[in-house]
Design a protein around this motif. Structure first.
Motif, PDB file in Angstrom:
ATOM      1  N   TRP A  15      -9.784  16.732   4.282  1.00  0.00           N
ATOM      2  CA  TRP A  15      -9.174  15.989   5.392  1.00  0.00           C
ATOM      3  C   TRP A  15      -9.864  14.636   5.576  1.00  0.00           C
ATOM      4  CZ3 TRP A  15      -5.153  18.378   5.045  1.00  0.00           C
ATOM      5  CH2 TRP A  15      -4.999  19.754   5.208  1.00  0.00           C
ATOM      6  N   THR A  16     -11.167  14.606   5.376  1.00  0.00           N
ATOM      7  CA  THR A  16     -11.904  13.344   5.481  1.00  0.00           C
ATOM      8  C   THR A  16     -11.447  12.362   4.406  1.00  0.00           C
ATOM      9  OG1 THR A  16     -13.836  14.491   6.389  1.00  0.00           O
ATOM     10  CG2 THR A  16     -14.200  12.302   5.472  1.00  0.00           C
ATOM     11  N   GLU A  17     -11.236  12.874   3.204  1.00  0.00           N
ATOM     12  CA  GLU A  17     -10.754  12.030   2.111  1.00  0.00           C
ATOM     13  C   GLU A  17      -9.374  11.472   2.430  1.00  0.00           C
ATOM     14  OE1 GLU A  17      -9.168  13.120  -2.239  1.00  0.00           O
ATOM     15  OE2 GLU A  17     -11.352  13.300  -2.062  1.00  0.00           O
ATOM     16  N   LEU A  18      -8.490  12.314   2.968  1.00  0.00           N
ATOM     17  CA  LEU A  18      -7.139  11.881   3.321  1.00  0.00           C
ATOM     18  C   LEU A  18      -7.177  10.808   4.399  1.00  0.00           C
ATOM     19  CD1 LEU A  18      -4.069  12.332   2.965  1.00  0.00           C
ATOM     20  CD2 LEU A  18      -4.230  14.110   4.706  1.00  0.00           C
ATOM     21  N   ALA A  19      -7.998  11.026   5.430  1.00  0.00           N
ATOM     22  CA  ALA A  19      -8.098  10.046   6.517  1.00  0.00           C
ATOM     23  C   ALA A  19      -8.721   8.737   6.031  1.00  0.00           C
ATOM     24  CB  ALA A  19      -8.915  10.628   7.663  1.00  0.00           C
ATOM     25  N   THR A  20      -9.687   8.836   5.138  1.00  0.00           N
ATOM     26  CA  THR A  20     -10.309   7.621   4.596  1.00  0.00           C
ATOM     27  C   THR A  20      -9.291   6.789   3.836  1.00  0.00           C
ATOM     28  OG1 THR A  20     -12.471   8.695   4.424  1.00  0.00           O
ATOM     29  CG2 THR A  20     -12.113   6.737   3.081  1.00  0.00           C
ATOM     30  N   PHE A  68       0.865  -1.180   0.000  1.00  0.00           N
ATOM     31  CA  PHE A  68       0.000   0.000   0.000  1.00  0.00           C
ATOM     32  C   PHE A  68       0.900   1.227   0.000  1.00  0.00           C
ATOM     33  CE2 PHE A  68      -3.269   2.953   0.885  1.00  0.00           C
ATOM     34  CZ  PHE A  68      -4.468   2.341   0.546  1.00  0.00           C
ATOM     35  N   ASN A  69       1.016   1.848  -1.170  1.00  0.00           N
ATOM     36  CA  ASN A  69       1.936   2.960  -1.352  1.00  0.00           C
ATOM     37  C   ASN A  69       1.225   4.304  -1.462  1.00  0.00           C
ATOM     38  OD1 ASN A  69       4.641   4.147  -2.241  1.00  0.00           O
ATOM     39  ND2 ASN A  69       3.373   4.573  -4.037  1.00  0.00           N
ATOM     40  N   ALA A  70      -0.098   4.307  -1.605  1.00  0.00           N
ATOM     41  CA  ALA A  70      -0.832   5.568  -1.745  1.00  0.00           C
ATOM     42  C   ALA A  70      -0.899   6.292  -0.412  1.00  0.00           C
ATOM     43  CB  ALA A  70      -2.238   5.285  -2.263  1.00  0.00           C
ATOM     44  N   GLY A  71      -1.216   7.585  -0.458  1.00  0.00           N
ATOM     45  CA  GLY A  71      -1.462   8.265   0.807  1.00  0.00           C
ATOM     46  C   GLY A  71      -0.727   9.561   1.025  1.00  0.00           C
ATOM     47  N   VAL A  95      -3.288  16.408   9.868  1.00  0.00           N
ATOM     48  CA  VAL A  95      -4.108  15.238   9.541  1.00  0.00           C
ATOM     49  C   VAL A  95      -3.250  14.158   8.904  1.00  0.00           C
ATOM     50  CG1 VAL A  95      -6.060  14.392   8.181  1.00  0.00           C
ATOM     51  CG2 VAL A  95      -6.187  16.623   9.299  1.00  0.00           C
ATOM     52  N   TYR A  96      -2.372  14.560   8.017  1.00  0.00           N
ATOM     53  CA  TYR A  96      -1.474  13.604   7.370  1.00  0.00           C
ATOM     54  C   TYR A  96      -0.638  12.866   8.416  1.00  0.00           C
ATOM     55  CZ  TYR A  96       2.371  11.902   4.415  1.00  0.00           C
ATOM     56  OH  TYR A  96       3.304  11.124   3.792  1.00  0.00           O
ATOM     57  N   GLY A  97      -0.030  13.608   9.343  1.00  0.00           N
ATOM     58  CA  GLY A  97       0.774  12.980  10.386  1.00  0.00           C
ATOM     59  C   GLY A  97      -0.050  12.045  11.254  1.00  0.00           C
ATOM     60  N   ALA A  98      -1.284  12.452  11.554  1.00  0.00           N
ATOM     61  CA  ALA A  98      -2.150  11.611  12.387  1.00  0.00           C
ATOM     62  C   ALA A  98      -2.478  10.300  11.683  1.00  0.00           C
ATOM     63  CB  ALA A  98      -3.433  12.363  12.726  1.00  0.00           C
ATOM     64  N   THR A  99      -2.715  10.359  10.371  1.00  0.00           N
ATOM     65  CA  THR A  99      -3.019   9.121   9.638  1.00  0.00           C
ATOM     66  C   THR A  99      -1.810   8.195   9.612  1.00  0.00           C
ATOM     67  OG1 THR A  99      -2.400   9.980   7.433  1.00  0.00           O
ATOM     68  CG2 THR A  99      -4.668  10.337   8.172  1.00  0.00           C
ATOM     69  N   LYS A 100      -0.634   8.765   9.510  1.00  0.00           N
ATOM     70  CA  LYS A 100       0.572   7.934   9.472  1.00  0.00           C
ATOM     71  C   LYS A 100       0.854   7.309  10.833  1.00  0.00           C
ATOM     72  CE  LYS A 100       1.257   8.482   5.156  1.00  0.00           C
ATOM     73  NZ  LYS A 100       1.027   7.344   4.239  1.00  0.00           N
ATOM     74  N   ALA A 101       0.508   8.017  11.904  1.00  0.00           N
ATOM     75  CA  ALA A 101       0.633   7.433  13.245  1.00  0.00           C
ATOM     76  C   ALA A 101      -0.350   6.276  13.410  1.00  0.00           C
ATOM     77  CB  ALA A 101       0.391   8.503  14.307  1.00  0.00           C
ATOM     78  N   ASN A 147      -5.919   6.934   3.930  1.00  0.00           N
ATOM     79  CA  ASN A 147      -4.737   6.512   4.690  1.00  0.00           C
ATOM     80  C   ASN A 147      -5.046   5.606   5.872  1.00  0.00           C
ATOM     81  OD1 ASN A 147      -3.457   8.202   2.925  1.00  0.00           O
ATOM     82  ND2 ASN A 147      -2.386   9.397   4.468  1.00  0.00           N
ATOM     83  N   CYS A 148      -6.269   5.682   6.387  1.00  0.00           N
ATOM     84  CA  CYS A 148      -6.617   4.880   7.572  1.00  0.00           C
ATOM     85  C   CYS A 148      -7.628   3.786   7.251  1.00  0.00           C
ATOM     86  CB  CYS A 148      -7.163   5.780   8.676  1.00  0.00           C
ATOM     87  SG  CYS A 148      -5.991   7.015   9.275  1.00  0.00           S
ATOM     88  N   LEU A 149      -8.833   4.166   6.870  1.00  0.00           N
ATOM     89  CA  LEU A 149      -9.890   3.180   6.698  1.00  0.00           C
ATOM     90  C   LEU A 149      -9.607   2.219   5.549  1.00  0.00           C
ATOM     91  CD1 LEU A 149     -13.096   5.340   7.288  1.00  0.00           C
ATOM     92  CD2 LEU A 149     -11.760   4.000   8.923  1.00  0.00           C
ATOM     93  N   THR A 150      -9.091   2.743   4.417  1.00  0.00           N
ATOM     94  CA  THR A 150      -8.798   1.858   3.293  1.00  0.00           C
ATOM     95  C   THR A 150      -7.620   0.951   3.597  1.00  0.00           C
ATOM     96  OG1 THR A 150      -9.688   3.476   1.728  1.00  0.00           O
ATOM     97  CG2 THR A 150      -8.271   1.763   0.827  1.00  0.00           C
ATOM     98  N   VAL A 151      -6.591   1.479   4.240  1.00  0.00           N
ATOM     99  CA  VAL A 151      -5.457   0.637   4.643  1.00  0.00           C
ATOM    100  C   VAL A 151      -5.928  -0.467   5.590  1.00  0.00           C
ATOM    101  CG1 VAL A 151      -3.306   0.600   5.972  1.00  0.00           C
ATOM    102  CG2 VAL A 151      -3.695   2.409   4.303  1.00  0.00           C
ATOM    103  N   MET A 152      -6.720  -0.092   6.584  1.00  0.00           N
ATOM    104  CA  MET A 152      -7.209  -1.069   7.554  1.00  0.00           C
ATOM    105  C   MET A 152      -8.035  -2.153   6.873  1.00  0.00           C
ATOM    106  SD  MET A 152      -9.650  -0.414  10.895  1.00  0.00           S
ATOM    107  CE  MET A 152     -11.039   0.141   9.890  1.00  0.00           C
ATOM    108  N   ALA A 153      -8.976  -1.751   6.018  1.00  0.00           N
ATOM    109  CA  ALA A 153      -9.845  -2.725   5.363  1.00  0.00           C
ATOM    110  C   ALA A 153      -9.077  -3.612   4.385  1.00  0.00           C
ATOM    111  CB  ALA A 153     -10.973  -1.994   4.642  1.00  0.00           C
TER     112      ALA A 153
END
Length: 267
Positions: free
Chosen positions: A109-114, A90-93, A156-162, A116-122
């Protein structure tokens, strides 16, 4: 780096494969003999990469998917269904916004979090289950050094990477007994088209001589995937450096916690 096809093959899926580091992952995995599912939002660059790899002797399938879409992982699962995917990269984000939190739209920000977080998780959940059933596989998520602390302008970017950092460390401990390798590749400043575009849009100088090459970053990620759960670009495994704590120390910490946890005892 030999043996990747035997360890993870026959197919690898690369999300965010159209250019930069994602395209380098594709080239290097093709050299290793893995068939490829290349996914990105833009069709043109995907087709160009597929044409480039046509003579490599591996099969290449492409799919245009918006990884911030609600149906992103359903689309990935549909495209990958006919194939045995043993490696997910998973290289996107990246953060294309380049503005402070209150200066950007909440929708961005919602798109970025989706993505980087929700799509990666799923994606890790879907493909991880398939890998667990086959008894082997690999999950590699590309991250950033901002995972270690907040930085103004990219909150937001940093939070998604954490989020991704903690998820991948946990999955490394959980999935290791199932033969699944997990790595969070912490990248530094890397010479990619997306990075160049954002830098120039912000009026900053583009200095590729100070950056890592996308090819070197991809190569390091594939080399370190069997060792997980963290690889910090530019630092040895036992070197803390800018990360403040070494990858080796993080690994030992996770092992100690996992060994004492109720989850480990149940397993």
């Amino acid at each position: 780096m030999s043996g990747l096809a035997e360890r993870y093959g026959p197919w690898a899926l690369i999300a965010g494969a159209s250019e930069g580091t994602g395209a380098e992952f594709a080239r290097q995995l093709a050299e290793e003999g893995l068939n490829l599912i290349l996914v990105a939002r833009r069709e043109g660059p995907l087709d160009a990469l597929a044409a480039e790899l046509a003579g490599s002797g591996v099969k290449v399938v492409t799919a245009t998917v918006d990884l911030a879409g609600k149906d992103a992982v359903a689309r990935l699962a549909e495209v990958a269904a006919p194939f045995e995917v043993g490696l997910l990269v998973f290289n996107a984000g990246a953060d294309p916004n380049g503005v402070g939190f209150l200066d950007g739209d909440l929708a961005a920000w919602t798109e970025l979090a989706t993505r980087n977080c929700l799509t990666v998780m799923a994606a890790c959940h879907h493909f991880g289950r398939l890998m667990r059933a086959r008894g082997r596989g690999g999950l590699l998520v590309c991250g950033s050094g901002v995972c270690y602390g907040g930085i103004p302008g990219i909150g937001v970017y940093g939070a998604t990477k954490a989020f991704d950092l903690n998820l991948m460390e946990s999955l490394w401990a959980e999935l290791k007994p199932n033969g699944i390798d997990v790595l969070y590749l912490v990248m530094g400043r890397t010479d990619t088209p997306a990075h160049r575009k954002l830098t120039l849009e912000q009026g900053r100088d583009w200095e590729p001589e100070t950056m890592a090459s996308a090819a070197d970053v991809a190569r390091l990620g594939l080399e370190r995937l069997p060792h997980g759960p963290i690889q910090n670009w530019g630092l040895a495994d036992d070197e803390a450096g800018w990360a403040t704590i070494s990858a080796a120390d993080r690994r030992r910490r996770i092992e100690a916690i996992a060994g004492a946890s109720s989850y480990a005892k149940k397993g």
